[in-house]
Design an enzyme around this catalytic site. Structure first.
Site, PDB file in Angstrom:
ATOM      1  N   HIS A  65      -6.958  -4.859  10.358  1.00  0.00           N
ATOM      2  CA  HIS A  65      -6.681  -4.459   8.834  1.00  0.00           C
ATOM      3  C   HIS A  65      -5.435  -5.133   8.595  1.00  0.00           C
ATOM      4  CE1 HIS A  65      -4.050  -0.164   9.851  1.00  0.00           C
ATOM      5  NE2 HIS A  65      -3.488  -1.303   9.793  1.00  0.00           N
ATOM      6  N   ASN A  82      -6.931  -3.138  14.769  1.00  0.00           N
ATOM      7  CA  ASN A  82      -8.596  -2.997  13.952  1.00  0.00           C
ATOM      8  C   ASN A  82      -8.972  -4.167  13.413  1.00  0.00           C
ATOM      9  OD1 ASN A  82      -7.349  -1.636  11.851  1.00  0.00           O
ATOM     10  ND2 ASN A  82      -8.747  -0.399  11.646  1.00  0.00           N
ATOM     11  N   GLU A 111      -9.339  -1.916   5.495  1.00  0.00           N
ATOM     12  CA  GLU A 111      -9.940  -1.366   7.252  1.00  0.00           C
ATOM     13  C   GLU A 111     -11.286  -2.586   7.022  1.00  0.00           C
ATOM     14  OE1 GLU A 111      -8.571   0.118   8.747  1.00  0.00           O
ATOM     15  OE2 GLU A 111      -8.327   2.445   8.164  1.00  0.00           O
ATOM     16  N   ASP A 113       0.779  -1.178  -0.386  1.00  0.00           N
ATOM     17  CA  ASP A 113      -0.226   0.186  -0.094  1.00  0.00           C
ATOM     18  C   ASP A 113       0.957   0.834  -0.472  1.00  0.00           C
ATOM     19  OD1 ASP A 113       0.912  -0.337   2.666  1.00  0.00           O
ATOM     20  OD2 ASP A 113      -1.370  -0.636   3.598  1.00  0.00           O
TER      21      ASP A 113
HETATM   22  C1  GLP Z   1      -0.242  -0.118   8.308  1.00  0.00           C
HETATM   23  C2  GLP Z   1       0.050  -1.052   6.972  1.00  0.00           C
HETATM   24  C3  GLP Z   1      -0.312  -2.164   7.670  1.00  0.00           C
HETATM   25  C4  GLP Z   1       0.090  -2.706   8.680  1.00  0.00           C
HETATM   26  C5  GLP Z   1       0.187  -1.875   9.913  1.00  0.00           C
HETATM   27  C6  GLP Z   1       0.474  -1.970  11.462  1.00  0.00           C
HETATM   28  O1  GLP Z   1      -1.154   1.252   8.983  1.00  0.00           O
HETATM   29  N1  GLP Z   1      -0.699  -0.084   6.439  1.00  0.00           N
HETATM   30  O2  GLP Z   1       0.373  -3.043   6.129  1.00  0.00           O
HETATM   31  O3  GLP Z   1       0.615  -3.877   9.327  1.00  0.00           O
HETATM   32  O4  GLP Z   1      -0.743  -0.979   9.888  1.00  0.00           O
HETATM   33  O5  GLP Z   1       1.259  -0.862  11.853  1.00  0.00           O
HETATM   34  P1  GLP Z   1       2.482  -1.246  12.619  1.00  0.00           P
HETATM   35  O6  GLP Z   1       3.634  -2.184  12.144  1.00  0.00           O
HETATM   36  O7  GLP Z   1       3.394  -0.227  12.992  1.00  0.00           O
HETATM   37  O8  GLP Z   1       1.693  -0.998  13.792  1.00  0.00           O
END
Ligand code: GLP
Length: 256
Positions: free
Chosen positions: A143, A141, A148, A72
Site C-alpha cells: 500500500h 502489502n 490498500e 492520510d
Molecule cells: C502506514 C501509512 C503509510 C506508511 C506505511 C508503512 O500505514 N499509512 O503511509 O508508508 O504504513 O509504515 P512503516 O514505515 O511504519 O512501515
C-alpha cells in the site's frame, strides 16, 4: 499511460537510506524546487524527519514558505491523541521546526462529512499549485498512503477500509486494541499527480512489496506498482528491502 522504470538507489543500511532521503528533501526545499511537500508517516519516516529537524535547528534549512499535505489520517481518531497522524507530525516535524501551522495540512478524520472533507482536501492541494515532491513509505502489502490492494490507480482522496494486515501492522499505536477500521487517504491518482515522488523502504519486511512494486505486474494487487506510470520516481531502499529484487534492477547497487 506508458510504463517507466523508477530510479533505484540501494544503500547498505536503513540509517543511510533515511539520511539520503532527508538530503534529497532538504536540498529541494532549500533550492525552492519543493514549495509544496507531500508528507508521509510511519516508522520509516522517523529518522528522515530527525535529520530535517537537525538541519533546521542548525539553521541550515527552513520550512518558511513551505506547504505540507499529509497522505492520510485515521477516521475517528482525534488529532490530540498520540496515535493520530496529526500527533505524529507534531512530534516528529511540525513542533520542532519553523513549519507554519496553517501550511501543514492533514485530512480531518473527525469531519462530520468525510466525503466533503476528501473533496476539500483535493481542492486545497490544487489551490496550492499541486505537490512538488511527494514522500512515500510502503506497506508490506504494497500500500501507499492507505491505498490498500485493490485501490484503483485513478482513485482520489477518499474514505477507505483498512485491511487486517494494515490494522495488525499499526496496532502498536493503539494499546487499547481499538485500531480504526477506516482512514482518509489521498488516492493513488492524487499521488501520481505529484511532480516528483520519493519512496523510502527499509527492512526485510518490505522486500516482497518492493519486488512486487518494481518487478511484478502493473496491478492494483500492489498499489505501489502504479508508481511505474510516473516518470519521476526515485526509490531508496536498504539492502534488506531490496533483497527480493531479482530482475535487471537487482544489478543497480549504490552503496553509500
Ligand atoms: C502506514 C501509512 C503509510 C506508511 C506505511 C508503512 O500505514 N499509512 O503511509 O508508508 O504504513 O509504515 P512503516 O514505515 O511504519 O512501515
Amino acid at each position: 499511460m506508458s510504463e517507466h522504470r523508477p530510479q533505484l538507489e540501494i544503500t547498505r543500511d536503513a540509517a543511510t537510506a533515511a539520511a539520503r532521503a532527508a538530503e534529497i528533501v532538504a536540498s529541494r526545499v532549500a533550492s525552492g524546487a519543493a514549495k509544496v511537500l507531500g508528507l508521509a508517516t510511519g516508522g520509516t519516516m522517523v529518522p528522515v524527519y530527525a535529520h530535517l529537524v537537525a538541519a533546521v535547528q542548525a539553521r541550515k534549512l527552513s520550512f518558511h514558505g513551505v506547504t505540507g499535505f499529509n497522505l492520510d489520517e485515521y477516521v475517528g481518531v482525534a488529532p490530540h491523541l498520540p496515535a493520530s497522524f496529526h500527533a505524529y507530525m507534531r512530534q516528529h516535524l511540525f513542533a520542532l521546526t519553523d513549519f507554519a501551522p496553517d501550511h501543514a495540512h492533514i485530512p480531518d478524520g473527525l469531519a462530520p462529512d468525510l466525503a466533503a472533507e476528501a473533496s476539500r482536501y483535493e481542492m486545497a492541494i490544487a489551490q496550492a499549485g499541486g505537490i512538488d515532491l511527494q514522500l512515500l513509505g510502503i506497506g508490506s502489502n504494497g500500500h501507499i498512503g492507505f491505498n490498500e490492494p485493490g485501490s484503483d490507480f485513478a482513485s482520489r482522496t477518499r474514505v477507505v477500509e483498512l485491511s487486517e494486515a494494515t490494522r495488525r501492522a499499526n496496532a502498536v499505536a493503539f494499546p487499547d486494541g481499538a485500531v480504526p477500521e477506516q482512514a482518509l487517504t489521498m488516492g493513488v491518482g492524487t499521488i501520481l499527480q505529484a511532480r516528483d515522488i520519493l519512496l523510502l523502504a527499509t527492512g526485510v519486511e518490505k522486500a516482497g512489496a518492493i519486488a512486487a512494486a518494481i518487478e511484478g505486474p502493473l496491478s492494483t494487487d500492489c498499489p505501489a506498482s502504479a508508481l511505474r506510470l510516473h516518470q519521476r520516481v526515485r526509490i531508496i531502499c536498504d539492502e534488506a528491502a531490496a533483497s527480493e529484487l531479482d530482475g535487471p534492477t537487482a544489478d543497480i547497487r549504490r552503496r553509500a
